[in-house]
Design a protein around this motif. Structure first.
Motif, short mmCIF file in Angstrom:
data_model
loop_
_atom_site.label_atom_id
_atom_site.label_comp_id
_atom_site.label_asym_id
_atom_site.label_seq_id
_atom_site.Cartn_x
_atom_site.Cartn_y
_atom_site.Cartn_z
N ARG A 86 0.82 -1.21 0.00
CA ARG A 86 0.00 0.00 0.00
C ARG A 86 0.86 1.26 0.00
N LEU A 117 1.86 2.21 -3.50
CA LEU A 117 0.77 2.78 -4.29
C LEU A 117 0.50 4.21 -3.86
N THR A 118 0.54 4.45 -2.56
CA THR A 118 0.32 5.80 -2.06
C THR A 118 1.43 6.73 -2.56
N ARG A 152 -9.23 9.46 -5.25
CA ARG A 152 -8.65 10.13 -4.09
C ARG A 152 -8.84 11.64 -4.16
N THR A 157 -10.83 4.31 2.76
CA THR A 157 -11.36 3.36 3.73
C THR A 157 -12.81 3.61 4.11
N ALA A 162 -5.94 -2.45 -7.01
CA ALA A 162 -5.55 -1.18 -6.40
C ALA A 162 -6.48 -0.80 -5.26
N LYS A 166 -8.48 -2.59 -3.42
CA LYS A 166 -8.40 -3.47 -2.24
C LYS A 166 -7.15 -3.14 -1.44
N ILE A 167 -6.03 -2.99 -2.14
CA ILE A 167 -4.79 -2.69 -1.42
C ILE A 167 -4.89 -1.35 -0.71
N LEU A 168 -5.56 -0.38 -1.35
CA LEU A 168 -5.68 0.94 -0.73
C LEU A 168 -6.73 0.98 0.37
N GLY A 169 -7.43 -0.15 0.57
CA GLY A 169 -8.29 -0.27 1.74
C GLY A 169 -9.76 -0.01 1.54
#
Lengths: 167, 428, 343
Positions: C44, C47-48, C178, C185, C207, C209-212
């Motif tokens: 994560r 990606l951020t 974003r 989240t 993406a 899912k990984i970013l929450g």
């Protein structure tokens, strides 16, 4: 050696005021180099009583050592909230050392437009130039040993830190 | 020529023998097991201490690539690789160029195999001309030329009428039909097992249903025309029961599973590893588990190697563009022992599946250490650790996921018809 | 009776742990981006970092001189085995805004018709001494293959491989979300349409899912939803109303004409009636929901013009953000590559 930074900036503002008057520059635009240069520029702006907001440069994309250090997104992007064309700019940085940061800053400014003039104002001048660049207004000269590294801390209370880097 | 093999753990699944004993061989046949024949002297003695002595393995479908694809493999090299892998017989598949749909090609293969002096090369003929699934091959002529069965391999026959006629004609020619069951349409565009992995990797999938409906269709047609069929490379859990039920009803049907399908699953593909691109595709862990149980219970008769050697280019491409198939003769023994070590079944069951049962399916002498049987044996060291690499692998095909791995279990010697084809880790 | 030793190495084989290690070829040993092949498996934080870097590059497009000198002297080659104008153009622009030189190589998928294997094609291209390949190919896994084959100094960006992933699209969609919604989240997000054939959908799912994103849905007719996709962490809906209810973001995918020919759907007309995003349907989503589409859009098939051109649509912004995101990825890769070289 301890420096009274606010006093230095006060003196710099007076010197700058004189120069601007002599050159007939009535409406300069201040541009600070992030992050330390912006702190100094903010104080100069207050001293000079300028209403216009500061320009703030993040020179990361113009550095000549990208190949060596890669991309570090720790600093906010550049913002120049005025038209650069034809303006008289005051470029402000905290510490002038090799001259590479100022070189990068000028390259970036020229990608925004064509200023009428640029004057360089720095809080500290440390010898060790690698490029032919000099400031028009200097707060104080720093004399450091090899292996010593200077850093301005802030933003509310500015002070100079000297670190010894391991050889 | 009389050979005495002593000191080895002799396992004969057919008789249940599993103990250290002597085996005597004479003139191509087993002379005695257990007791030294009175008064006889051996011309040749082999000390098999620490080794297992077992009937030689059979691969029910080895792709030898010759004639036509000699850049991948040749009969000579693969027959010798087979012997080095513990195989005393391999069944050459008909997908050569020209296809084995006429007697001349059969004779060519048999001749080349004799010259090789490795494992016996038996020939599977094509069920249809060119394996195209439309016209019947000359099955009687193929039979006369000596084929041990007929197959259409993975070229699914679309037209059910053609399939029915082919089975009927094969029945009258008294040949077993080897079928790789897969519905043409459901299998056509897929490359790996349909499920979570195919979805994640974006590779078109082949559902288990493709195999199951073909098994049921083929069983029904075979029963209707009274053909003897053998299902090759069963991969899906749901295929087991229909086959077992049919056999219980008295139908002449047998089945094998490839060792790869007992060892691996679709998850092993990982990040598109083409070593795991095989047909039928590797399926889920639950399928593998069911297949292991089926071998243990005898519902699946045999374990095949399904040997498919490839040249380097065949696997050097994005997954979907690579040719399916794994090279397996060299690594069959250690992989089989790994199944035993993992508790899937015991060693006698494994050897029965690799040797005794395949001989019965082919209707050939062998797969047992009974006096009078053909002396096709292999001797292996179950504890020997060795690395599979370009030097130690005998096949031309290096397309194996075991490449550069350290394996346990190695063939020391192989006897084909009472003659050493491989001895002390070297071809003879 | 001789006892067989427990065989640890082969036990691994038996349990399938011999599978190619999940060690990502995308990251160097310091965890920096070397290739950008797939979002799956990336941390994560990385990606951020891509999203944060894209923020740095976004203002460049608003300036008169839309260039920064970061990649001056570097060469980026676009290898498009599958034709595409829009994706290739944005990669082209991104590279040029970084001051890199760009080579556009439109290799027919059947340069293999001439008998040249992909491996050979790559060897010939390496002779041109490029620093980076941007690759689009019709076979899933092609980008992985290419990254494994090329010389170590060449980096690979996946511009779309078969049905597998289109990672820069996944990232620009995440960037768009974003910008409008800030906190992943707290979001309900629906992906509507032909998920089965969509590499964009797979990258989006990875993406997000990984970013929450806690509530991620795929919506479409059964024939267009791939099997076992819930294993990727999404909930499956075949009813559009239920699927987009209360969603903050609705991503709709292009429906290709071929699907009707392959007996997957009866007609575009029926698809629009059941799954088309109209203003009426959008009332079921959150009132401030945004509507996204990777483009090009089929008006009247997957989306109504009123929605595509309406206030909730951020479709054109996606295109703009795509340039900044691609600049960020290229700069991160070539920066780390240089570091590795200098080390």
């Amino acid at each position: 050696m301890q420096y009274d930074i606010e006093a230095l900036i006060h003196t710099m503002a007076e010197q700058l005021q004189t120069r601007l008057g002599a050159a007939g520059i009535g409406s300069p635009a201040l541009v600070g180099i992030r992050t330390g240069g912006v702190w100094v520029a903010e104080r100069l702006r207050a001293h000079l009583g300028l209403a216009e907001p500061l320009g703030e440069l993040n020179i990361a994309f113009y550095r000549d050592d990208f190949s060596r250090i890669g991309i570090h997104p720790t600093v906010e992007p550049s913002v120049l909230p005025f038209d650069v064309d034809g303006r008289d700019l005051i470029l402000v940085d905290d510490i002038l050392y090799t001259g590479r940061t100022v070189r990068a800053a000028m390259n970036e400014i020229f990608d925004y437009g064509r200023p009428r003039s640029i004057q360089l104002v720095v809080l500290f001048d440390r010898s060790g130039r690698e490029l032919p660049i000099e400031a028009q207004v200097v707060g104080a000269h720093l004399s450091l040993q090899p292996g010593e590294h200077a850093k301005l801390t802030g933003p509310s209370s500015l002070s100079l830190e000297i670190h010894r880097t391991r050889a | 020529m009389r050979i005495r093999i002593h000191g080895g753990r002799v396992i004969d699944p057919a008789s249940g023998h599993d103990a250290v004993a002597e085996v005597w061989v004479e003139d191509g046949q087993i002379l005695s097991l257990g007791r030294a024949p009175r008064g006889l002297k051996a011309d040749d003695t082999f000390d098999a201490s620490g080794l297992v002595v077992a009937p030689g393995f059979v691969d029910l479908g080895s792709h030898l690539r010759e004639p036509g694809f000699e850049h991948k493999a040749t009969i000579e090299r693969e027959a010798r690789a087979a012997a080095a892998g513990g195989f005393t017989s391999i069944c050459a598949t008909p997908d050569t160029q020209p296809v084995v749909d006429n007697a001349a090609v059969v004779e060519h293969i048999v001749k080349r195999a004799k010259a090789a002096r490795g494992a016996r090369v038996l020939v599977l003929g094509a069920l249809t001309v060119g394996l195209d699934g439309q016209l019947l091959s000359e099955m009687h002529a193929l039979n006369a030329a000596g084929v041990v069965g007929l197959t259409n391999l993975d070229r699914a026959i679309k037209d059910t009428v053609v399939l029915k006629h082919a089975l009927a004609y094969a029945a009258s020619a008294e040949l077993t039909v080897f079928l790789q069951p897969e519905d043409y349409w459901l299998g056509r565009q897929g490359q790996i097992h349909e499920g979570a992995v195919s979805t994640r990797l974006g590779i078109p999938g082949i559902p288990s249903a493709a195999e199951v409906i073909a098994v049921q269709r083929d069983l029904t047609l075979a029963a209707a025309v009274q053909a003897r069929v053998h299902f090759s490379r069963i991969s899906a859990a749901e295929s087991v029961k229909p086959i077992a039920d049919a056999r219980r009803r008295g139908q002449a049907v047998s089945a094998d599973v490839s060792l790869a399908h007992l060892s691996f699953t679709v998850d092993d593909i990982g990040h598109y590893d083409p070593n795991f691109h095989v047909r039928p595709p590797l399926r889920a862990a639950s399928d593998r588990s069911a297949l292991r149980k089926a071998v243990k219970a005898g519902a699946i008769d045999a374990i095949s190697a399904g040997h498919e050697p490839h040249d380097g280019d065949a696997k050097a491409a994005p997954f979907g563009v690579t040719e399916p198939g794994m090279s397996t003769l060299d690594t069959f023994l250690p992989a089989l022992l790994a199944q035993v070590a993992a508790g899937a079944f015991d060693l006698p069951t494994a050897l029965a599946a690799a040797s005794t049962r395949p001989h019965q399916i082919l209707g050939r002498d062998g797969g047992r250490l009974t006096p009078g049987s053909v002396a096709d044996l292999t001797l292996f060291d179950p504890a020997c650790r060795w690395q599979a690499n370009g030097e130690t692998l005998h096949s031309s095909g290096l397309n194996t996921p075991y490449l550069n791995q350290t394996l346990t279990g190695r063939v020391v010697a192989t006897l084909v018809g009472g003659q050493w084809a491989y001895r002390n880790f070297s071809p003879v | 009776m001789a006892k067989l030793p427990a065989n640890e190495v082969l036990k691994e084989c038996v349990d399938g742990e011999m599978a190619m290690s999940a060690a990502d070829i995308q990251l160097d040993d310091q965890g920096r981006l070397r290739h950008f092949i797939a979002i799956e498996g990336l941390p994560r934080a990385l990606l951020t970092q891509i999203l944060d870097n894209a923020e740095r590059f976004a203002p460049v497009g608003d300036r008169t001189v839309k260039k920064v000198p970061l990649l001056r002297g570097r060469t980026v080659a676009n290898l498009f085995f599958e034709p595409s104008t829009r994706t290739r153009t944005t990669f082209d622009l991104a590279a040029k805004r970084l001051s890199a030189d760009v080579l556009n190589l439109n290799i027919e998928a059947s340069s293999t018709k001439k008998g040249e294997s992909l491996a050979d094609t790559l060897r010939n291209l390496e002779a041109m001494q490029c620093d980076m390949f941007v690759v689009r190919h019709q076979v899933s896994g092609a980008a992985h293959f290419i990254a494994q084959q090329v010389a170590p100094y060449i980096s690979v960006i996946n511009g779309g491989d078969g049905r597998h992933e289109h990672p820069t699209q996944g990232m620009l969609d995440a960037f768009t979300i974003r910008r409008h919604k800030q906190d992943f989240t707290r979001l309900k997000i629906a992906i509507v349409g032909d998920v089965a054939h969509s590499r964009v959908a797979r990258s989006n799912i990875q993406a997000l899912k990984i970013l929450g994103v806690p509530d991620l849905r795929v919506v479409g007719p059964k024939t267009l939803i791939p099997p076992a996709i819930d294993a990727m962490g999404v909930t499956v809906y075949d009813d559009l109303d239920e699927g987009i209810r209360d969603c903050d973001v609705v991503i709709t995918l292009r429906l290709q004409q071929e699907r009707m020919q392959s007996a997957l759907l009866p007609s575009a007309h029926e698809y629009f009636r059941e799954y088309g995003l109209t203003a009426d349907r959008m009332r079921l989503a959150a009132p401030d929901a945004i509507v996204m589409h990777p483009g090009p859009i089929n008006r009247g098939v997957e989306i109504d013009s009123a929605v595509a051109d309406g206030a909730q649509s951020v479709i054109l912004q996606q295109v703009t953000y795509g340039i900044a995101v691609r600049m960020a990825v290229m700069a991160m890769i070539l920066g780390s590559q240089a570091q590795a070289g200098a080390a």
